[in-house]
Scaffold this active site. Structure first.
Site, PDB file in Angstrom:
ATOM      1  N   PRO A 129       0.773  -1.254   0.000  1.00  0.00           N
ATOM      2  CA  PRO A 129       0.000   0.000   0.000  1.00  0.00           C
ATOM      3  C   PRO A 129       0.803   1.302   0.000  1.00  0.00           C
ATOM      4  O   PRO A 129       0.800   2.057   0.973  1.00  0.00           O
ATOM      5  CB  PRO A 129      -0.850  -0.137   1.265  1.00  0.00           C
ATOM      6  CG  PRO A 129       0.001  -0.943   2.189  1.00  0.00           C
ATOM      7  CD  PRO A 129       0.735  -1.915   1.300  1.00  0.00           C
ATOM      8  N   CYS A 130       1.444   1.590  -1.117  1.00  0.00           N
ATOM      9  CA  CYS A 130       2.192   2.840  -1.235  1.00  0.00           C
ATOM     10  C   CYS A 130       1.260   4.051  -1.203  1.00  0.00           C
ATOM     11  O   CYS A 130       1.704   5.162  -0.927  1.00  0.00           O
ATOM     12  CB  CYS A 130       3.051   2.835  -2.487  1.00  0.00           C
ATOM     13  SG  CYS A 130       2.178   2.468  -4.013  1.00  0.00           S
TER      14      CYS A 130
END
Length: 162
Positions: A129-130
């Site tokens: 989850p950047c």
């Protein structure tokens, strides 16, 4: 037999190009990769199995029904990139973290830019989850899928956060 497969998934956040090998998921990209698109006809191929599982879990996530993913990853990157991407996976659903906080957690408070660069090269959007990484001043920063998509994903998680 090609060990890597690519499938185009249509989603509420736009087209996603899912790439997998026989070992696991290699990427969820916003743009087509330099691989032929696959029809996923060879249902027994391990890469196809990873793609189908990824597609199902992404759909569940986008409906607010899934907060964690359990897909084997086959990530390609430098040792530093892999450390950053591993840290991204520790950011809780519905929460955010700054580039600087990640740099500090990795042992170098001056590595914010390097963290940002590694974050930007994350090949597995959404699952790694950047989108949960923001600037220290609270602004969104950048996102390969575009800022409207980053905002959408963060708002989605806030809405369904336990």
């Amino acid at each position: 037999m090609n060990s890597r497969k690519q499938f185009l998934m249509k989603s509420t956040v736009g087209p996603l190009h899912i790439v997998a090998s026989e070992k696991g998921l290699q990427g969820i990209f916003w743009k087509k990769q330099d691989l032929p698109l696959d029809a996923l006809n060879d249902i027994k191929h391990p890469a196809v199995q990873f793609i189908l599982k990824t597609q199902k879990q992404i759909e569940e996530y986008l409906r607010g029904e899934r907060q964690d993913f359990d897909i084997a990853l086959d990530i390609i990157g430098t040792d530093f990139q892999k450390k950053v991407w591993e840290h991204l996976q520790k950011i809780p659903y519905g929460k955010t973290c700054s580039y600087k906080e990640i740099a500090v957690a990795l042992g170098d408070a001056n590595a914010s830019r390097a963290v940002g660069t590694a974050n930007g090269k994350n090949p597995i959007s959404i699952i790694v989850p950047c989108h949960r990484v923001i600037s220290s001043d609270g602004t969104l920063g950048g996102y390969a899928g575009g800022l409207p998509t980053k905002s959408f994903l963060l708002n989605l998680e806030q809405r369904f956060c336990n």
